[in-house]
Design an enzyme around this catalytic site. Structure first.
Site, short mmCIF file in Angstrom:
data_model
loop_
_atom_site.label_atom_id
_atom_site.label_comp_id
_atom_site.label_asym_id
_atom_site.label_seq_id
_atom_site.Cartn_x
_atom_site.Cartn_y
_atom_site.Cartn_z
N CYS A 101 0.81 -1.21 0.00
CA CYS A 101 0.00 0.00 0.00
C CYS A 101 0.85 1.27 0.00
O CYS A 101 0.64 2.17 -0.81
CB CYS A 101 -0.97 -0.02 1.18
SG CYS A 101 -0.21 -0.33 2.78
N TYR A 102 1.82 1.33 0.91
CA TYR A 102 2.72 2.49 0.91
C TYR A 102 3.47 2.59 -0.41
O TYR A 102 3.65 3.68 -0.97
CB TYR A 102 3.74 2.38 2.04
CG TYR A 102 3.26 2.72 3.42
CD1 TYR A 102 2.73 3.98 3.72
CD2 TYR A 102 3.37 1.81 4.46
CE1 TYR A 102 2.33 4.30 5.00
CE2 TYR A 102 2.97 2.12 5.75
CZ TYR A 102 2.44 3.37 6.02
OH TYR A 102 2.04 3.69 7.29
#
Length: 344
Positions: A148-149
């Protein structure tokens, strides 16, 4: 109708996959597996699915057998062996964990403490960032869904890195994520009393998404990209805001950089480059598969700042997995993902 199975269907990512796939018109959820909840209905774990989805959790093998395409929403290190067997049965596999995010085995071993169990599978796999690898995804049987990051930071930097517009070292990614990014299993940091009314950094300069971002961007420009990545936990359920600080190689005109971003993403439905003067906000992408990017220039210090926001559970995870599924199956990328962001 394509039969889609979810291995690890009761974690946050698995449940989000179920929710999103339930609105998809061209696939059917054939089964879900869970070690902890085997034999129990999904609705007994998440009451929101009551009389909507009454799937019973079964074994991983049963899910593989009855599915054409399989999502593996498992902790890192658990997908490789399952995918090895599934590929032999000609199944398409989308790994939501980290097992197929790396091409460099040494990096994977350093950060995850494991080896590649089948090197051929890793050669066949593709890193599933659609905005970067769409054509390779279309032809692949094994897709490693990005972190996600990593998704947030990579989308922020791709136009600059590919255009050789910034220094490849000294990049700083200051990122904030909601609690769901920690997963369903309770940890000390995710206890209510520790995260409510709090804002804290964690895994400072030691987060596993650092090498993923560096490897992906280095492969794009064929140079060694290095960045300092600091994640933070904020007391919201979902969302990521990444503030990325870069040093332009030359004095820049922000309007020209803005045009380059608009050109780079002009055919990308889920990436929105906001007008100059606007600032990306988590609230404007929540519950959607969109990523918002805003551009800012500190002329006095020659720093180009990119702010990237997305919903970590959707564009940062389950939604991107479904976007990859749509690509490999030849569907419209919007299928099942057309929901607009929540407005409040």
């Amino acid at each position: 109708m394509i039969q889609v199975g979810i291995i690890g269907g009761t974690g946050y990512v698995g449940a989000e996959l179920v929710r999103l796939l339930s609105n998809h018109n061209k696939v059917h959820i054939s089964g879900i597996s869970s070690v902890q909840y085997k034999g129990k209905s999904l609705s007994s774990i998440y009451t929101g699915f009551y009389k909507i989805n009454e799937l019973i959790c079964e074994s991983q093998q049963d899910v593989v057998e009855k599915s054409d395409l399989i999502f593996l929403a498992l902790p890192s290190g658990l997908s490789q062996a399952i995918i090895e067997k599934a590929v032999q049965k000609n199944k398409i596999c989308i790994d939501m964990g980290a097992d197929f995010r790396f091409k460099n085995e040494d990096l994977y071993k350093k950060w995850y403490g494991r080896d590649f169990i089948n090197h051929d599978l890793h050669q066949q796999s593709v890193y599933g960032l659609p905005e970067l690898n769409r054509e390779h995804i279309r032809k692949s049987q094994i897709i490693g869904n990005p972190g996600c990051y990593a998704t947030s930071v990579e989308l922020a930097l791709l136009p600059l890195i590919s255009g050789n517009l910034i220094e490849k070292k000294g990049i700083i990614a200051d990122c904030k994520s909601g609690i769901t990014g920690s997963g369903k299993n309770l940890t000390e940091s995710s206890h209510f009393v520790n995260c409510n009314e709090n804002f804290s950094a964690y895994k400072v300069v030691n987060h596993r998404h650092t090498p993923e971002i560096e490897e992906t961007l280095s492969n794009v420009c064929r140079e060694n990209v290095k960045l300092t990545f600091i994640p933070h936990l904020i007391p919201i359920n979902r969302g990521i805001l990444s503030t990325v600080y870069t040093t332009p190689k030359d004095t820049i005109d922000l309007k020209s950089i803005y045009k380059k971003y608009c050109e780079f993403y002009k055919n990308e439905y889920f990436v929105k480059v906001l007008p100059l003067g606007e600032v990306s906000k988590i609230s404007n992408v929540r519950l959607s598969n969109y990523c918002h990017i805003s551009l800012h220039y500190d002329e006095d210090n020659n720093k180009l700042v990119i702010i990237s926001c997305l919903d970590n559970m959707i564009k940062g995870s389950a939604g991107q997995g479904i976007q990859n599924m749509n690509i490999v199956l030849g569907f419209s990328e919007k299928e099942g993902l057309a929901a607009l962001p929540a407005v409040f």
